[in-house]
Design a protein around this motif. Structure first.
Motif, PDB file in Angstrom:
ATOM      1  N   PRO A   1       0.809  -1.233   0.000  1.00 45.78           N
ATOM      2  CA  PRO A   1       0.000   0.000   0.000  1.00 45.78           C
ATOM      3  C   PRO A   1       0.836   1.273   0.000  1.00 45.78           C
ATOM      4  N   LEU A   2       2.023   1.250   0.620  1.00 43.51           N
ATOM      5  CA  LEU A   2       2.869   2.446   0.625  1.00 43.51           C
ATOM      6  C   LEU A   2       3.398   2.727  -0.770  1.00 43.51           C
TER       7      LEU A   2
ATOM      8  N   TYR B   1       6.486  -2.570  10.649  1.00 42.61           N
ATOM      9  CA  TYR B   1       6.028  -2.128   9.335  1.00 42.61           C
ATOM     10  C   TYR B   1       6.648  -2.984   8.225  1.00 42.61           C
TER      11      TYR B   1
ATOM     12  N   SER C   1       4.826  -5.425   5.491  1.00 42.96           N
ATOM     13  CA  SER C   1       5.020  -5.223   4.055  1.00 42.96           C
ATOM     14  C   SER C   1       5.605  -6.448   3.369  1.00 42.96           C
TER      15      SER C   1
ATOM     16  N   LEU D   1      -0.547   4.269  14.959  1.00 37.77           N
ATOM     17  CA  LEU D   1       0.166   4.131  13.695  1.00 37.77           C
ATOM     18  C   LEU D   1       1.113   5.310  13.543  1.00 37.77           C
TER      19      LEU D   1
ATOM     20  N   TYR E   1       2.145   7.781  11.053  1.00 39.83           N
ATOM     21  CA  TYR E   1       1.643   8.296   9.799  1.00 39.83           C
ATOM     22  C   TYR E   1       2.805   8.677   8.889  1.00 39.83           C
TER      23      TYR E   1
ATOM     24  N   LEU F   1      -0.533   5.252   5.949  1.00 43.81           N
ATOM     25  CA  LEU F   1      -1.447   4.308   6.577  1.00 43.81           C
ATOM     26  C   LEU F   1      -2.083   4.971   7.797  1.00 43.81           C
ATOM     27  N   THR F   2      -3.407   5.078   7.786  1.00 47.79           N
ATOM     28  CA  THR F   2      -4.138   5.727   8.867  1.00 47.79           C
ATOM     29  C   THR F   2      -5.293   4.832   9.295  1.00 47.79           C
TER      30      THR F   2
ATOM     31  N   LEU G   1      -6.013   4.466   3.517  1.00 45.95           N
ATOM     32  CA  LEU G   1      -4.862   5.145   2.931  1.00 45.95           C
ATOM     33  C   LEU G   1      -5.088   6.649   2.962  1.00 45.95           C
TER      34      LEU G   1
ATOM     35  N   ASP H   1       5.824   6.493   7.621  1.00 41.82           N
ATOM     36  CA  ASP H   1       5.730   5.131   7.084  1.00 41.82           C
ATOM     37  C   ASP H   1       6.221   5.053   5.638  1.00 41.82           C
TER      38      ASP H   1
ATOM     39  N   SER I   1      -4.930  -2.604  -0.886  1.00 38.75           N
ATOM     40  CA  SER I   1      -4.182  -1.465  -1.424  1.00 38.75           C
ATOM     41  C   SER I   1      -4.964  -0.753  -2.513  1.00 38.75           C
TER      42      SER I   1
END
Length: 569
Positions: free
Chosen positions: A133-134, A276, A280, A327, A329, A332-333, A337, A417, A462
């Motif tokens: 997702p990042l 994290y 991932s 989290l 930030y 990702l929250t 997203l 993140d 994602s």
């Protein structure tokens, strides 16, 4: 002759075959999330300003929106190329980064294949990066994170080719890509520094000539970079020594004191970053833990761990305990997203689209914690091999050392993140290339179902999260256009959110007014939010259709009383 042509054709097909799923995935994602529209995301409005200054005036203005920012020039030149070819628009700039995201994932696939990883595992590794997702979300912005990650992957690809073939020319190409990464974000120094360190420690470095590697790196990377930093200082822009993140190394220590500072660093390096990264890299880590299932002690420990987890979750669901959801930030929250940088969500703390509840958050924590322990154990094992004369492959060691150096820097300077995107790419290279040397290297036959299911889940979440985020951005764009076009509102007298006011109203001499957001709001005639607020009237709603959770809306609000007006008696 025909046989030769058939052989070449077959080779090309084998090389290009795995690329097709990646291209299709990127095209499908773009079609689903619809990242089109003249809006900015996160800090990229400041990079748009820098691009305009460079292309229109030939100036390098101070980068970033604060006192410092990334080196940026290669990122700007890439954006300038796309605007030259397709015209200027914020959508075109986002597409330029999406192209780099696709190119980076394809380069990662080819690098893994050249490292001896099987075709299926190479594709799997490229998908782990793409579906993260990042990485995926930042590929649809004009931020520098994906540009930097792609250039780093290109650098490792050519460095590996050069080391394998003992070609000075190919090593030089890799070092030039290292320089390009540094001229996007100065933290890219970790790769050439890692190249020198691994060259000094690894037997391959002796074969290549350690003095030659050091001289090449100095001439092709460090001297040009120092020249560019001197130019930035002379031009009134922001060299690395003026960056806020650079000054945080000292500032954090002063503010926290020695004991709290040490705890702060250890929590980042041993808890936050591994957590994290384990999340991932979960599909790859699951593939590599398969052999441990045969050990009875491992199964007993896992059963005890699962029992503790079920008790903990039951207590949360019963309301007996209320552990916090925390989290780091900014992508990702708890809402999915982001970032959602509006006054109500970012400054006032309203959670308009709550998705990550405490039970779900701690389910993720309990899932990733064992994987984080396994990841740390793998890191220690690889470092021991490198230091004791039984090293992993050169490129594997380079990826690991560079990734750890990068983690060390962001631990000291500042953590978001999205800063982990390059580390994710480097650790994919390290994990798979290191395993490729193992005769018992994992394949997709064992543990494949669990790893594939986790990867599919990550991909779905994602894409869906990115769709919802873009839906909010498009609705906010309609709200902004309504205010500035139909209501003829001055953008600087509207609190349209961080990106809107940053793009339209940023100025160095601005001083925030009491009661207003700090992001360049002169007066709050109107306010753009993701929900209603007390003491504000609703002017208009712009619906948001979401795939995850309930639908919502972007609100245009107006204060019930002008700022500073007396309360009614």
């Amino acid at each position: 002759m025909r046989a030769g042509r058939r052989a070449v054709s077959g080779k090309h097909i084998r090389l290009l075959g795995p690329v097709l799923p990646l291209v299709c995935l990127w095209a499908l994602t773009a079609w689903l999330v619809e990242p089109w529209g003249e809006f900015t995301i996160n800090d990229d409005w400041s990079f748009v300003h820098s691009l305009k200054a460079l292309t229109a005036e030939g100036r390098m203005i101070p980068t970033g929106w604060g006192k410092g920012g990334p080196a940026l020039i290669v990122h700007l030149l890439w954006g300038a190329l796309f605007t030259y070819l397709f015209g200027f628009s914020l959508t075109v700039l986002r597409i330029s980064v999406m192209v780099l995201g696709l190119s980076g994932s394809v380069a990662l696939l080819f690098l893994l294949r050249s490292l001896g990883v099987t075709a299926r595992l190479s594709l799997f590794g490229a998908l782990v990066l793409t579906c993260n997702p990042l990485f995926l979300s930042q590929s649809f912005t004009f931020m520098t994170d994906v540009t930097f990650a792609a250039l780093t992957i290109f650098a490792l690809f050519w460095l590996h080719r050069g080391v394998e073939s003992k070609s000075t020319g190919l090593i030089a190409v890799g070092l030039i890509f290292c320089l390009a990464a540094i001229l996007t974000r100065q933290i890219g120094l970790v790769t050439p520094l890692g190249f020198i360190c691994v060259g000094l420690l690894h037997p391959v470095g002796r074969d290549l000539g350690r003095r030659r590697l050091i001289i090449l790196t100095l001439v092709l990377v460090f001297l040009p970079w120092l020249g560019w930093e001197w130019f930035l200082a002379a031009a009134g822009s922001t060299p690395v020594t003026r960056h806020e993140v650079f000054n945080n190394i000292y500032g954090y220590f002063v503010r926290k004191g020695p004991v709290e500072y040490i705890i702060f660093l250890l929590s980042r390096f041993l808890l936050v970053s591994p957590g994290y990264l384990a999340f991932s890299l979960a599909p790859l880590l699951l593939l590599q833990t398969g052999s441990r299932w045969s050990h009875s002690r491992f199964r007993v420990i896992l059963a005890a761990y699962a029992t503790v987890f079920f008790i903990f979750e039951a207590l949360i669901l019963a309301g007996a305990i209320s552990p916090p959801v925390r989290l780091h930030y900014n992508v990702l929250t708890p809402q999915g997203l982001g970032p959602l940088l509006f006054k109500d969500t970012y400054l006032l703390g309203y959670e308009r689209f709550p998705l990550l509840t405490a039970p779900l958050f701690y389910l993720l924590v309990f899932f990733t914690a064992p994987l984080a322990v396994f990841l740390l154990a793998r890191i220690v094992s690889s470092l021991k091999k490198l230091l004791t004369g039984d090293p992993p492959p050169f490129t594997s060691a380079l990826a690991l050392v560079s990734g750890l150096a990068y983690l060390g820097i962001i631990t000291f300077t500042g953590f978001h993140d999205r800063y982990l995107i390059p580390v994710i790419a480097l650790f994919i290279i390290w994990l798979l290339s290191d395993a490729a040397e193992d005769s018992a290297a994992p394949g997709l036959d064992r543990q494949g179902a669990a790893a594939g299911a986790v990867l599919l889940l990550l991909a779905v979440l994602s894409v869906a999260g990115l769709h919802d985020f873009m839906a909010v951005k498009r609705a906010a764009l309609k709200a902004h256009e309504y205010l500035t076009t139909e209501l003829k509102a001055d953008p600087c007298r509207v609190d349209g959110g961080f990106e809107f006011n940053g793009f339209h109203c940023n100025r160095p001499d601005f001083k925030p007014r009491p009661g207003l957001s700090w992001w360049w709001v002169d007066r709050e005639d109107y306010l753009v939010t993701l929900g209603p607020l007390p003491d504000y009237q609703i002017v208009k709603l712009f619906p948001v259709r979401r795939w995850l959770g309930r639908d919502g809306a972007v609100y245009v609000l107006k204060p019930s009383l002008p700022l500073g007006a007396p309360e009614p008696s």
